[in-house]
Write an enzyme that holds these catalytic residues in place. Structure first.
Site, PDB file in Angstrom:
ATOM      1  N   ASP A  25       0.859  -1.189   0.000  1.00  0.00           N
ATOM      2  CA  ASP A  25       0.000   0.000   0.000  1.00  0.00           C
ATOM      3  C   ASP A  25       0.893   1.236   0.000  1.00  0.00           C
ATOM      4  O   ASP A  25       1.900   1.278   0.702  1.00  0.00           O
ATOM      5  CB  ASP A  25      -0.885  -0.037   1.252  1.00  0.00           C
ATOM      6  CG  ASP A  25      -1.809   1.175   1.340  1.00  0.00           C
ATOM      7  OD1 ASP A  25      -2.049   1.814   0.294  1.00  0.00           O
ATOM      8  OD2 ASP A  25      -2.283   1.470   2.461  1.00  0.00           O
ATOM      9  N   ASN A  27      -0.682   4.600  -0.044  1.00  0.00           N
ATOM     10  CA  ASN A  27      -1.390   5.815   0.389  1.00  0.00           C
ATOM     11  C   ASN A  27      -2.193   5.633   1.674  1.00  0.00           C
ATOM     12  O   ASN A  27      -3.057   6.451   1.982  1.00  0.00           O
ATOM     13  CB  ASN A  27      -2.297   6.325  -0.744  1.00  0.00           C
ATOM     14  CG  ASN A  27      -3.372   5.294  -1.105  1.00  0.00           C
ATOM     15  OD1 ASN A  27      -3.352   4.170  -0.594  1.00  0.00           O
ATOM     16  ND2 ASN A  27      -4.297   5.679  -1.955  1.00  0.00           N
ATOM     17  N   ASP A  29      -4.559   3.612   2.623  1.00  0.00           N
ATOM     18  CA  ASP A  29      -5.965   3.185   2.696  1.00  0.00           C
ATOM     19  C   ASP A  29      -6.088   1.690   3.020  1.00  0.00           C
ATOM     20  O   ASP A  29      -7.194   1.145   3.043  1.00  0.00           O
ATOM     21  CB  ASP A  29      -6.718   3.534   1.407  1.00  0.00           C
ATOM     22  CG  ASP A  29      -6.213   2.758   0.206  1.00  0.00           C
ATOM     23  OD1 ASP A  29      -5.222   1.986   0.339  1.00  0.00           O
ATOM     24  OD2 ASP A  29      -6.786   2.913  -0.893  1.00  0.00           O
ATOM     25  N   ASP A  33      -1.455  -1.127  -4.010  1.00  0.00           N
ATOM     26  CA  ASP A  33      -1.757  -0.362  -5.214  1.00  0.00           C
ATOM     27  C   ASP A  33      -0.558  -0.316  -6.163  1.00  0.00           C
ATOM     28  O   ASP A  33       0.516  -0.832  -5.849  1.00  0.00           O
ATOM     29  CB  ASP A  33      -2.215   1.056  -4.836  1.00  0.00           C
ATOM     30  CG  ASP A  33      -1.302   1.674  -3.777  1.00  0.00           C
ATOM     31  OD1 ASP A  33      -0.071   1.668  -3.993  1.00  0.00           O
ATOM     32  OD2 ASP A  33      -1.824   2.125  -2.718  1.00  0.00           O
ATOM     33  N   ASP A 102      -3.744  -9.705 -16.386  1.00  0.00           N
ATOM     34  CA  ASP A 102      -4.646 -10.830 -16.173  1.00  0.00           C
ATOM     35  C   ASP A 102      -5.915 -10.563 -16.978  1.00  0.00           C
ATOM     36  O   ASP A 102      -6.626  -9.598 -16.714  1.00  0.00           O
ATOM     37  CB  ASP A 102      -4.966 -10.921 -14.670  1.00  0.00           C
ATOM     38  CG  ASP A 102      -5.364 -12.317 -14.229  1.00  0.00           C
ATOM     39  OD1 ASP A 102      -6.060 -12.993 -15.004  1.00  0.00           O
ATOM     40  OD2 ASP A 102      -4.989 -12.709 -13.111  1.00  0.00           O
ATOM     41  N   ASP A 203      -7.547 -15.971 -17.514  1.00  0.00           N
ATOM     42  CA  ASP A 203      -8.358 -16.562 -16.454  1.00  0.00           C
ATOM     43  C   ASP A 203      -9.329 -17.616 -17.010  1.00  0.00           C
ATOM     44  O   ASP A 203      -9.986 -17.373 -18.028  1.00  0.00           O
ATOM     45  CB  ASP A 203      -9.163 -15.429 -15.784  1.00  0.00           C
ATOM     46  CG  ASP A 203      -9.838 -15.843 -14.498  1.00  0.00           C
ATOM     47  OD1 ASP A 203      -9.126 -16.205 -13.552  1.00  0.00           O
ATOM     48  OD2 ASP A 203     -11.086 -15.799 -14.439  1.00  0.00           O
ATOM     49  N   ASP A 320      -5.125 -18.322  -5.394  1.00  0.00           N
ATOM     50  CA  ASP A 320      -6.272 -19.181  -5.050  1.00  0.00           C
ATOM     51  C   ASP A 320      -5.858 -20.346  -4.150  1.00  0.00           C
ATOM     52  O   ASP A 320      -6.726 -21.105  -3.704  1.00  0.00           O
ATOM     53  CB  ASP A 320      -6.893 -19.793  -6.315  1.00  0.00           C
ATOM     54  CG  ASP A 320      -7.525 -18.758  -7.239  1.00  0.00           C
ATOM     55  OD1 ASP A 320      -8.000 -17.726  -6.743  1.00  0.00           O
ATOM     56  OD2 ASP A 320      -7.535 -19.001  -8.466  1.00  0.00           O
TER      57      ASP A 320
HETATM   58  O1  TEU Z   1     -10.001 -19.232 -10.775  1.00  0.00           O
HETATM   59  C1  TEU Z   1     -10.640 -20.308 -11.404  1.00  0.00           C
HETATM   60  C2  TEU Z   1     -11.269 -21.266 -10.545  1.00  0.00           C
HETATM   61  O2  TEU Z   1     -11.782 -22.264 -11.040  1.00  0.00           O
HETATM   62  C3  TEU Z   1     -11.312 -20.994  -9.080  1.00  0.00           C
HETATM   63  O3  TEU Z   1     -12.624 -20.799  -8.698  1.00  0.00           O
HETATM   64  C4  TEU Z   1     -10.747 -22.125  -8.380  1.00  0.00           C
HETATM   65  O4  TEU Z   1     -11.445 -23.300  -8.641  1.00  0.00           O
HETATM   66  C5  TEU Z   1     -10.811 -21.866  -6.926  1.00  0.00           C
HETATM   67  O5  TEU Z   1     -10.351 -20.580  -6.672  1.00  0.00           O
HETATM   68  C6  TEU Z   1      -9.943 -22.825  -6.202  1.00  0.00           C
HETATM   69  O6  TEU Z   1     -10.118 -22.529  -4.874  1.00  0.00           O
HETATM   70  C7  TEU Z   1      -9.919 -18.031 -11.459  1.00  0.00           C
HETATM   71  C8  TEU Z   1      -9.211 -17.014 -10.594  1.00  0.00           C
HETATM   72  O7  TEU Z   1      -7.884 -17.427 -10.390  1.00  0.00           O
HETATM   73  C9  TEU Z   1      -9.981 -16.830  -9.327  1.00  0.00           C
HETATM   74  O8  TEU Z   1      -9.325 -15.967  -8.427  1.00  0.00           O
HETATM   75  C10 TEU Z   1     -11.334 -16.282  -9.697  1.00  0.00           C
HETATM   76  O9  TEU Z   1     -12.141 -16.205  -8.560  1.00  0.00           O
HETATM   77  C11 TEU Z   1     -12.040 -17.138 -10.747  1.00  0.00           C
HETATM   78  O10 TEU Z   1     -11.188 -17.515 -11.815  1.00  0.00           O
HETATM   79  C12 TEU Z   1     -13.174 -16.373 -11.374  1.00  0.00           C
HETATM   80  O11 TEU Z   1     -12.679 -15.355 -12.172  1.00  0.00           O
HETATM   81 CA    CA Z   2      -3.634   1.967  -1.385  1.00  0.00          CA
END
Ligand code: TEU
Ligand code: CA
Length: 544
Positions: A25, A27, A29, A33, A102, A203, A320
């Protein structure tokens, strides 16, 4: 040293993933960022990485932390401005780092202008940008489920139809069958390339060609047609790195995705090893210990399966997934040793390595109370399982082991308040172990986990055998050791890891005696056949 064809520079590269809201971070908040990232570029250059995969920073209501985009060509004010983004790209370039964006193309936010229009009426020009089906309120077209729990269908009274969403209600799926949608997407990507993006992570790209009427989500029949079109239209011939997120990939499919002719992507993320510690046919929350032999078999199959006809991504972590040292290492008495072992094991393989922020410090999972979790997936699951009558203790146990917020606690920079992440109140609690686990401590220490990662990056840059050497698994049936060889015309590399916490004698005959030790996680290894808990060694032989 042989040169990797410039167009394929990514074969030699190491990528670092930044989850912007948790990185730095600037700033006060409490949210990381873009200016915060700029401030930390020296740290990243010192580590030696070539590219940053930046999790989404585009405008978003943040229902799924930016994976719900409402404007693909603007930066969310929480992260900064478009000018800040341009500056980040420029500053990163000075540090020899490219920025990968992404791309969330399977769905948009329901607050995207397209969806706002689409839901107004059936004959709105944007209606067909999304996936709609007739039905009656309370009776969705079928039983398909959202990845975040509940039905994949949501009723919109204005049009008297359901829309399809594989993720949250606020993430309606885009309709890739509609050529106009594809054209808009390609134009948007071109715009980012002109801004200087060096590559893209795509994604859930294997879910774009859905056929909900047949209950098909991933790997729909038109998937590779769409990807090839996109690749032709925007990626090819521009020296980009592209990586698709494909939970449904097998090595056979990955050969298409990462075909050396460049017709699709540079590489994909596959997850076969990642789902091994969950009960068969159940959810990730239903835990079981990692089946070690199957794990070795899986890694081996991917290494040999793509040799010469595709390209692997190498990763343990992302935003994730739980922290690898807590997951398959030991984050208590052998935290340092096991974190380094896992690094050495992965970074000797063939493919492009990805490091997730904090992995290079051996950051661990966190165990919070439910009120301290922020992740939509975690919170939905908690409610759903409570309703189903699960024991609270079991639910929390699963969250501590697998919850996505394990990866999203703030980056631990130093031992000052809030780990140097923010002067304000962090959007999610800092892991209390930051007093001992932090970057400031490790950057100076030649025996730190950070130093080990830095060394491994350097080794990959200096020895082509890591890039194009063949892969040969050793001790395939051994229940404790993970060992393999890499070989090219000039060099041979040997990696031996004791994957567990017992001191053990290695069944190999000591073929490393004539080799040089390149990397190891114990300072005083006597090169004997006895391996300490989690001991890992990487040896090199120069053939000429
Ligand atoms: O993740 C794809 C996905 O299938 C996830 O839901 C995954 O199964 C789960 O996170 C496992 O715990 C991508 C992104 O990496 C994730 O952050 C997003 O939430 C998702 O797509 C939707 O865009
Ligand atoms: Ca910030």
């Amino acid at each position: 040293m042989t040169k990797v064809n410039d167009e394929k520079w990514w074969k030699k590269a190491i990528v670092y993933q930044i989850y912007p809201r948790s990185f730095q971070d600037s700033n006060g908040d409490g949210i990381g960022d873009l200016n915060g990232i700029i401030r930390r570029l020296d740290y990243l250059e010192n580590l030696g990485i070539d590219a940053i995969w930046l999790s989404p920073v585009c405008q978003s209501p943040q229902d799924d932390n930016g994976y719900d985009i409402s404007d693909y060509q603007n930066i969310d004010p929480m992260f900064g401005s478009l000018e800040d983004m341009e500056q980040l790209i420029e500053e990163a370039k000075k540090h020899h780092i490219r920025i990968m964006m992404d791309l969330v193309l399977n769905h948009s936010s329901d607050e995207h202008r397209w969806f706002q229009e689409a839901k107004k009426s059936r004959d709105n020009p944007y209606h067909d940008y999304y996936v709609w089906r007739d039905g009656e309120e309370g009776h969705p077209p079928n039983d398909m489920r959202s990845c975040f729990g509940g039905s994949a269908w949501e009723w919109v009274p204005e049009v008297e139809q359901y829309y399809f969403h594989q993720f949250s209600i606020k993430q309606p799926d885009l309709n890739w069958e509609n050529e106009k949608v594809r054209r808009e997407i390609y134009a948007m990507i071109r715009w980012w390339i002109e801004k200087g993006a060096g590559g893209f992570r795509l994604d859930v790209i294997d879910q774009i060609a859905k056929e909900p009427d047949r209950e098909v989500a991933a790997n729909g029949p038109r998937l590779h047609e769409f990807i090839r079109e996109m690749s032709r239209e925007v990626f090819q011939g521009r020296g980009l790195i592209t990586v698709g997120e494909t939970w449904g990939a097998t090595p056979e499919l990955a050969k298409l995705y990462s075909n050396p002719d460049g017709s699709e992507f540079s590489m994909v993320f596959q997850f076969e090893h990642i789902v091994l510690d969950q009960q068969e046919g159940e959810e990730k929350w239903d835990l079981k210990p990692l089946p070690f032999l199957r794990f070795k078999e899986t890694m081996n199959r991917w290494q040999t399966g793509l040799a010469g006809c595709g390209w692997n991504s190498l990763f343990w972590n992302n935003h994730d997934l739980p922290r690898i040292v807590s997951r398959w290492g030991n984050d208590k008495e052998y935290r340092v040793e096991s974190a380094k072992m896992l690094a050495i094991l992965l970074h000797g393989m063939q493919g492009t390595p990805y490091i997730y922020q904090g992995e290079e410090l051996g950051m661990t999972n966190a165990a919070y109370d439910i009120s301290d979790y922020r992740d939509i997936e975690t919170r939905n699951m908690y409610r759903e399982r409570l309703d189903k009558g699960y024991d609270v203790k079991d639910i929390m146990n699963s969250i501590h082991a697998k919850g996505r917020d394990n990866a999203r606690t703030p980056m631990q920079w130093d031992d000052s308040e809030n780990a140097g992440f923010t002067d304000g109140i962090p959007w999610i609690r800092v892991n209390p172990n930051y007093k001992t686990i932090n970057a400031a401590r490790q950057v100076q220490d030649p025996n730190s986990i950070f130093a080990c990662y830095k060394k491994l990056i350097e080794i990959r840059k200096n020895h082509d055998v890591l890039v194009d050497g063949t892969f040969q698994m050793l001790l395939e049936a051994d229940e404790n050791f993970f060992a393999y060889e890499r070989e090219d015309a000039n060099e041979k590399l040997l990696v031996i890891c004791n994957f567990f916490g017992e001191t053990l004698k290695c069944p190999l005959a000591g073929e490393w005696e004539s080799m040089t030790l390149l990397a190891c996680n114990y300072t005083l290894t006597d090169q004997s056949r006895v391996f300490m808990p989690y001991e890992a060694r990487m040896y090199l032989l120069k053939k000429k």
